[in-house]
Motif scaffolding. Sequence first.
Motif, mmCIF file in Angstrom:
data_model
loop_
_atom_site.group_PDB
_atom_site.id
_atom_site.type_symbol
_atom_site.label_atom_id
_atom_site.label_comp_id
_atom_site.label_asym_id
_atom_site.label_seq_id
_atom_site.Cartn_x
_atom_site.Cartn_y
_atom_site.Cartn_z
ATOM 1 N N ALA A 235 -6.484 -21.951 -0.247
ATOM 2 C CA ALA A 235 -5.213 -21.225 -0.169
ATOM 3 C C ALA A 235 -4.472 -21.271 -1.501
ATOM 4 O O ALA A 235 -3.912 -20.262 -1.952
ATOM 5 N N VAL A 236 -4.450 -22.449 -2.139
ATOM 6 C CA VAL A 236 -3.758 -22.579 -3.425
ATOM 7 C C VAL A 236 -4.394 -21.673 -4.467
ATOM 8 O O VAL A 236 -3.705 -20.975 -5.223
ATOM 9 N N TRP A 237 -5.729 -21.648 -4.522
ATOM 10 C CA TRP A 237 -6.410 -20.807 -5.504
ATOM 11 C C TRP A 237 -6.152 -19.328 -5.233
ATOM 12 O O TRP A 237 -5.973 -18.543 -6.160
ATOM 13 N N ARG A 238 -6.138 -18.930 -3.985
ATOM 14 C CA ARG A 238 -5.893 -17.525 -3.669
ATOM 15 C C ARG A 238 -4.471 -17.120 -4.018
ATOM 16 O O ARG A 238 -4.233 -16.011 -4.525
ATOM 17 N N LEU A 239 -3.507 -17.989 -3.754
ATOM 18 C CA LEU A 239 -2.120 -17.685 -4.100
ATOM 19 C C LEU A 239 -1.953 -17.596 -5.615
ATOM 20 O O LEU A 239 -1.222 -16.749 -6.124
ATOM 21 N N THR A 240 -2.635 -18.491 -6.327
ATOM 22 C CA THR A 240 -2.559 -18.458 -7.783
ATOM 23 C C THR A 240 -3.135 -17.162 -8.329
ATOM 24 O O THR A 240 -2.575 -16.548 -9.245
ATOM 25 N N LEU B 75 -5.359 -12.365 -13.628
ATOM 26 C CA LEU B 75 -6.293 -12.890 -14.615
ATOM 27 C C LEU B 75 -6.938 -14.188 -14.146
ATOM 28 O O LEU B 75 -7.977 -14.598 -14.676
ATOM 29 N N LEU B 76 -6.322 -14.821 -13.144
ATOM 30 C CA LEU B 76 -6.864 -16.067 -12.608
ATOM 31 C C LEU B 76 -7.779 -15.826 -11.406
ATOM 32 O O LEU B 76 -8.169 -16.780 -10.745
ATOM 33 N N GLN B 77 -8.127 -14.563 -11.119
ATOM 34 C CA GLN B 77 -9.024 -14.275 -10.008
ATOM 35 C C GLN B 77 -10.365 -14.989 -10.153
ATOM 36 O O GLN B 77 -10.905 -15.499 -9.164
ATOM 37 N N PRO B 78 -10.955 -15.052 -11.366
ATOM 38 C CA PRO B 78 -12.197 -15.827 -11.502
ATOM 39 C C PRO B 78 -12.045 -17.286 -11.098
ATOM 40 O O PRO B 78 -13.005 -17.910 -10.653
ATOM 41 N N LEU B 79 -10.830 -17.828 -11.256
ATOM 42 C CA LEU B 79 -10.587 -19.205 -10.838
ATOM 43 C C LEU B 79 -10.743 -19.348 -9.333
ATOM 44 O O LEU B 79 -11.359 -20.309 -8.851
ATOM 45 N N ALA B 80 -10.219 -18.385 -8.577
ATOM 46 C CA ALA B 80 -10.345 -18.440 -7.120
ATOM 47 C C ALA B 80 -11.808 -18.326 -6.701
ATOM 48 O O ALA B 80 -12.257 -19.021 -5.785
ATOM 49 N N GLU B 81 -12.555 -17.451 -7.371
ATOM 50 C CA GLU B 81 -13.961 -17.285 -7.029
ATOM 51 C C GLU B 81 -14.767 -18.536 -7.378
ATOM 52 O O GLU B 81 -15.617 -18.986 -6.605
#
Length: 241
Positions: A85-90, A96-102
């Motif tokens: 959830a934290v990664w998706r909200l970020t 630009l942080l979408q790769p972080l969530a993936e």
Amino acid sequence: MSLPVAAVRQIRHVLWARRECGRMPGDSELAVLDDETPQAFALPGVPGRIVVSRGMLRCLGDGEREALLAHERAHLRRRHHLFQAVWRLTAAVNPLLQPLAEAGGFVLERWADEEAAAHVGSRTVVARAVGRAALASAGASRPAALAATGGEVPQRVRALLTPPPPRRTLPFVAGALLLTLCCASLANAASDSESLVESAERAQCAVDAGTQGAARTSHSPQRPDACCDHRGAGEHGRHRR
């Protein structure tokens, strides 16, 4: 996608997961669906549930079933849905942080793989379970939940067929710092959103005040930002008295 919209989606997902937990058959941690479609996933809740279909169980051997359940149990025990959830909200705050969530989703699957390997005592069995489960469920619709068939399966299997990674403190410290950065980004975005709303309200007030002032005579002038002081109107009134 804005932060409020993403937050609402995450809240709805949590509520959906809890409702599904209550609808699952039985009252134990494991819920077996009478369904030939191979599927297995973890539903976070209080408590969470591990959902596996009979079709998936038929695709795996005894050791592979144990590995699959250990994987899903790791998702629940380590509360991986909170990280997700934290990664998706970020990512919603900053695309630009979408790769972080993936990448975060892949890390969670690898984390659960390693815990399953430690529980079963065989990395090969876990690799075989992940591969067979992914092949069996290929093409089937997946629920919005953490599942052993998620992430980049070939990379996960390849990692499981190599020696276990050394236990070091640095990756955990780096992960903690990354999570702190994400939380700080979310807090900063929330603050910026509030400031933008206030600025928009003031701009609208200024436009309205200018329109009203143009309609009035020059003998009764009004400050363009007069209506923007509504929050402190009571305090200004006391001062005038």
